[in-house]
Design an enzyme around this catalytic site. Sequence first.
Site, PDB file in Angstrom:
ATOM      1  CB  CYS A  91      -1.163  -0.007   1.244  1.00  0.00           C
ATOM      2  SG  CYS A  91      -0.288  -0.085   2.765  1.00  0.00           S
ATOM      3  NE  ARG A 109      -4.566   1.476   1.884  1.00  0.00           N
ATOM      4  CZ  ARG A 109      -4.262   2.298   0.812  1.00  0.00           C
ATOM      5  NH1 ARG A 109      -5.174   2.162  -0.459  1.00  0.00           N
ATOM      6  NH2 ARG A 109      -3.461   3.020   0.759  1.00  0.00           N
ATOM      7  CG  ASP A 114      -5.474   5.393   2.710  1.00  0.00           C
ATOM      8  OD1 ASP A 114      -5.399   4.821   4.236  1.00  0.00           O
ATOM      9  OD2 ASP A 114      -4.377   6.064   2.480  1.00  0.00           O
TER      10      ASP A 114
HETATM   11  P1  4NP Z   1      -1.931   2.877   4.268  1.00  0.00           P
HETATM   12  O1  4NP Z   1      -2.351   4.162   4.710  1.00  0.00           O
HETATM   13  O2  4NP Z   1      -1.208   3.226   2.813  1.00  0.00           O
HETATM   14  O3  4NP Z   1      -2.933   1.967   4.064  1.00  0.00           O
HETATM   15  O4  4NP Z   1      -0.729   2.597   5.211  1.00  0.00           O
HETATM   16  C1  4NP Z   1      -1.677   5.393   4.714  1.00  0.00           C
HETATM   17  C2  4NP Z   1      -0.973   5.561   5.783  1.00  0.00           C
HETATM   18  C3  4NP Z   1      -0.208   6.733   5.991  1.00  0.00           C
HETATM   19  C4  4NP Z   1      -0.277   7.745   5.026  1.00  0.00           C
HETATM   20  C5  4NP Z   1      -1.366   7.444   3.857  1.00  0.00           C
HETATM   21  C6  4NP Z   1      -1.902   6.434   3.809  1.00  0.00           C
HETATM   22  N1  4NP Z   1       0.034   9.055   5.209  1.00  0.00           N
HETATM   23  O5  4NP Z   1      -0.035  10.106   4.317  1.00  0.00           O
HETATM   24  O6  4NP Z   1       1.077   9.217   6.022  1.00  0.00           O
END
Ligand code: 4NP
Length: 152
Positions: free
Chosen positions: A8, A14, A124
């Site tokens: 991800c 995720r 997300d």
């Molecule tokens: P992930 O979610 O891609 O599912 O781990 C996110 C976690 C952090 C961020 C964006 C999406 N961020 O911008 O820090």
Amino acid sequence: MPKILFVCLGNICRSPLAEGIMLHLNEKHDLKLEIDSAGTASYHIGEAPDDRTIANAKKNGVDLSKLRARQFSASDFDKFDFIYVMDKNNLKNVLSLAKNDSHKQKVSLFLDTLHPGENLEVPDPYYGTEKNFEEVFQLVYKACDHLRVNIK
Ligand code: 4NP
């Protein structure tokens, strides 16, 4: 022994959830899969999954507390057989690092396992509510369980 990598953006919501659920199913069903996860971004390297992801998974019987975030690297194309990406943006970013067709063929949207050709994304939950974390858990669990039954 199929080697699976979930990807991800941050590797704190995720993809560690998919990794933790798959590790849970791996143990429960003695599948002998090799499982890992990574993020395309570097923001959270070395961090445990998001507290809300950990808490929601725990409520559903899955322990994510020992996982740590790392960044996806081009060397992952050689280490893994299947690379499942959570959304189209990250799919594009992962594919941009592929050096040949054999690398590219390993990569697909995770929800294509459940709904081939529909290009569906795991939303997300990072900026979402507790309800969104639960919805993502149920969706990822369903896709992991489908993978468990079908992976060869
Ligand atoms: P992930 O979610 O891609 O599912 O781990 C996110 C976690 C952090 C961020 C964006 C999406 N961020 O911008 O820090």
